[in-house]
Design a protein around this motif. Structure first.
Motif, mmCIF file in Angstrom:
data_model
loop_
_atom_site.group_PDB
_atom_site.id
_atom_site.type_symbol
_atom_site.label_atom_id
_atom_site.label_comp_id
_atom_site.label_asym_id
_atom_site.label_seq_id
_atom_site.Cartn_x
_atom_site.Cartn_y
_atom_site.Cartn_z
ATOM 1 N N ARG A 83 0.368 -1.216 -0.228
ATOM 2 C CA ARG A 83 0.037 -0.100 -0.154
ATOM 3 C C ARG A 83 0.888 1.377 0.096
ATOM 4 N NH1 ARG A 83 -4.338 -0.007 4.544
ATOM 5 N NH2 ARG A 83 -2.657 -1.083 6.390
ATOM 6 N N LEU A 84 1.928 1.148 -0.950
ATOM 7 C CA LEU A 84 2.638 2.272 -1.051
ATOM 8 C C LEU A 84 2.677 3.691 -2.338
ATOM 9 C CD1 LEU A 84 6.004 0.519 -1.333
ATOM 10 C CD2 LEU A 84 4.984 1.268 1.162
ATOM 11 N N CYS A 85 1.689 4.715 -1.824
ATOM 12 C CA CYS A 85 1.155 5.859 -2.964
ATOM 13 C C CYS A 85 2.240 6.874 -2.827
ATOM 14 C CB CYS A 85 -0.050 5.964 -2.351
ATOM 15 S SG CYS A 85 -0.525 4.625 -1.854
ATOM 16 N N ILE A 86 1.713 7.505 -3.780
ATOM 17 C CA ILE A 86 3.134 8.730 -3.996
ATOM 18 C C ILE A 86 1.809 10.024 -4.439
ATOM 19 C CG2 ILE A 86 2.948 8.064 -6.555
ATOM 20 C CD1 ILE A 86 5.470 9.480 -5.911
ATOM 21 N N ASP A 87 2.179 11.320 -4.102
ATOM 22 C CA ASP A 87 1.387 12.473 -5.328
ATOM 23 C C ASP A 87 2.379 13.275 -4.665
ATOM 24 O OD1 ASP A 87 1.810 13.593 -2.118
ATOM 25 O OD2 ASP A 87 -0.482 13.836 -1.979
ATOM 26 N N GLY A 88 1.700 14.682 -5.708
ATOM 27 C CA GLY A 88 2.770 15.760 -5.906
ATOM 28 C C GLY A 88 2.017 16.590 -6.773
ATOM 29 N N GLY A 89 2.184 17.740 -6.450
ATOM 30 C CA GLY A 89 2.014 19.150 -7.310
ATOM 31 C C GLY A 89 3.030 19.657 -8.377
ATOM 32 N N SER A 90 2.586 20.146 -9.240
ATOM 33 C CA SER A 90 3.701 20.572 -10.564
ATOM 34 C C SER A 90 4.720 20.041 -10.627
ATOM 35 C CB SER A 90 3.482 22.131 -10.123
ATOM 36 O OG SER A 90 4.397 22.594 -10.707
ATOM 37 N N ALA A 91 5.600 20.473 -10.817
ATOM 38 C CA ALA A 91 7.236 20.109 -11.119
ATOM 39 C C ALA A 91 6.858 18.260 -9.371
ATOM 40 C CB ALA A 91 8.147 20.228 -10.200
ATOM 41 N N GLY A 92 6.285 17.826 -8.915
ATOM 42 C CA GLY A 92 6.213 17.007 -7.972
ATOM 43 C C GLY A 92 4.981 15.828 -8.657
ATOM 44 N N GLY A 93 4.088 16.987 -9.481
ATOM 45 C CA GLY A 93 3.287 15.683 -10.748
ATOM 46 C C GLY A 93 4.442 14.936 -11.630
ATOM 47 N N PHE A 94 5.205 15.697 -11.543
ATOM 48 C CA PHE A 94 5.225 14.674 -13.099
ATOM 49 C C PHE A 94 6.685 14.009 -12.521
ATOM 50 C CE2 PHE A 94 10.340 14.989 -14.658
ATOM 51 C CZ PHE A 94 10.035 14.938 -16.416
ATOM 52 N N THR A 95 7.581 14.031 -11.396
ATOM 53 C CA THR A 95 8.189 12.774 -10.497
ATOM 54 C C THR A 95 7.084 11.636 -10.618
ATOM 55 O OG1 THR A 95 9.607 14.709 -9.140
ATOM 56 C CG2 THR A 95 9.227 12.137 -8.417
ATOM 57 N N THR A 96 5.688 12.107 -9.774
ATOM 58 C CA THR A 96 4.816 10.789 -9.487
ATOM 59 C C THR A 96 4.113 10.001 -10.903
ATOM 60 O OG1 THR A 96 3.911 12.703 -7.841
ATOM 61 C CG2 THR A 96 2.369 11.007 -8.552
ATOM 62 N N LEU A 97 4.061 10.435 -11.509
ATOM 63 C CA LEU A 97 3.778 10.058 -12.674
ATOM 64 C C LEU A 97 4.575 9.144 -12.862
ATOM 65 C CD1 LEU A 97 1.458 12.701 -15.072
ATOM 66 C CD2 LEU A 97 0.839 11.011 -13.609
ATOM 67 N N GLY A 98 6.227 9.696 -13.434
ATOM 68 C CA GLY A 98 7.507 8.978 -13.763
ATOM 69 C C GLY A 98 7.631 8.096 -12.788
ATOM 70 N N ALA A 99 7.723 8.352 -11.618
ATOM 71 C CA ALA A 99 7.341 6.840 -10.493
ATOM 72 C C ALA A 99 6.399 5.713 -10.994
ATOM 73 C CB ALA A 99 6.892 7.572 -9.183
#
Length: 258
Positions: A83-99
C-alpha cells in the motif's frame, strides 16, 4: 497492521519541503497514513552540489529518490509494502507520474497539476519558464528524444496502477491539456483513473472548498483502489473510471493463484 504510506514529491523541482507544521501532512497522519516528504536530489537547502545533481537529470534522480524512500520504509517494517502511494504537485506531479510509469514500486498515485508531457510543456508554458527545462533535461527541440523518454504520457504501456489527476482549468504554467491527455491515455488502457477539473483554479489551488475537496478526493481514491478497499466516512464519493472493470479482471487471476 502496517500503515499505508504516502510519499510526497515537492514542486519546483528545485524547491524543498518544509519542517514547519503542515495541516496537509496532518490530514494524512490523522487518517492512518504514514507520510514521507522527500527532498530528492535537486532540492534546495543542501548545498550547490546537491541542487545541481538534478541538472540534466530531471525525471531520473528524483524518481530514484522517491522510490528509494518508499522502499526503505517498507524494508524497515514501517509501512505496508503493498500500500505504497505517491503524490505531488506541478514538478512533483511529473515525478509522481514518472515513478508510476517507469518503476514498479507504488500501488497508486495522485498528480496535482503535474507534467505528463515535457515536450508539450516546453511548447505551451508561460514565457517566464519557457526555457527552464533546458537546464533540467536538455535544449528543446534539439533534445526532444530526452523529453519524450522521460514523459509518462509516452510510457503508459508500463503503467498499470490507478492514477488520480487534479487540475485547475485556468492553469497557465501546466495547462489543463496535460491532465486531459494523461486521463485519456489511462482510460484507453483501462487503468482505474479519475480527472477532477477545478473551475477558476490556476497553478495550485487557492479556494478553500477546492483545497478541501482535493484532499478528500485523494483520500477517497486511495481508499477505493488499495486493497482492502473501504469507504472513508464523511468523504464525498465520485466516480472512478475503469475501477469495476479492473476488479472484475483481477478476480479470476486471484482465484487462479489460490
Amino acid at each position: 497492521e502496517l500503515p499505508p504510506l504516502l510519499v510526497k514529491a515537492h514542486g519546483g523541482p528545485t524547491a524543498c519541503t518544509g519542517s514547519s507544521f503542515n495541516p496537509g501532512i496532518q490530514f494524512w497522519t490523522s487518517r492512518g497514513f504514514a507520510v514521507m516528504d522527500v527532498d530528492y536530489r535537486g532540492s534546495t537547502g543542501y548545498g550547490r552540489a546537491y541542487r545541481e545533481a538534478l541538472k540534466g537529470n530531471w525525471g531520473i534522480v528524483d524518481i530514484e529518490d522517491v522510490c528509494a524512500a518508499a522502499g526503505h520504509l517498507a524494508e524497515q517494517g514501517l509501512a505496508d509494502p503493498k500500500r505504497l502511494c505517491i503524490d505531488g504537485g506541478s514538478a512533483g506531479g511529473f515525478t509522481t507520474l514518472g515513478a508510476l510509469a517507469f518503476r514498479d514500486v507504488f500501488a497508486a498515485g495522485c498528480s496535482l497539476y503535474g507534467v505528463a508531457d515535457c515536450s508539450a510543456l516546453a511548447a505551451d508554458t508561460h514565457k517566464f519558464e519557457s526555457r527552464y527545462l533546458d537546464g533540467l533535461i536538455g535544449k528543446y527541440p534539439e533534445d526532444k528524444d530526452k523529453y519524450d523518454s522521460r514523459s509518462a504520457i509516452y510510457s503508459t504501456d508500463t503503467l498499470s496502477c490507478p492514477v488520480l489527476l487534479l487540475q485547475g482549468d485556468e492553469d497557465k504554467i501546466v495547462p489543463p491539456n496535460q491532465a486531459e491527455t494523461m486521463h485519456k491515455a489511462l482510460l484507453d488502457k483501462k487503468i482505474p483513473t479519475a480527472l477532477k477539473m477545478y473551475k477558476g483554479e490556476q497553478h495550485g489551488f487557492r479556494q478553500a472548498e477546492n483545497i478541501q475537496d482535493a484532499l478528500n478526493s485523494e483520500l477517497y481514491f486511495f481508499a477505493r483502489v488499495l486493497s482492502p478497499a473501504f469507504i472513508p466516512p464523511g468523504v464525498p464519493a465520485f466516480n472512478i473510471d475503469n475501477l469495476e472493470d479492473a476488479r472484475a479482471a483481477a478476480a479470476p487471476a486471484a482465484q487462479t493463484a489460490v
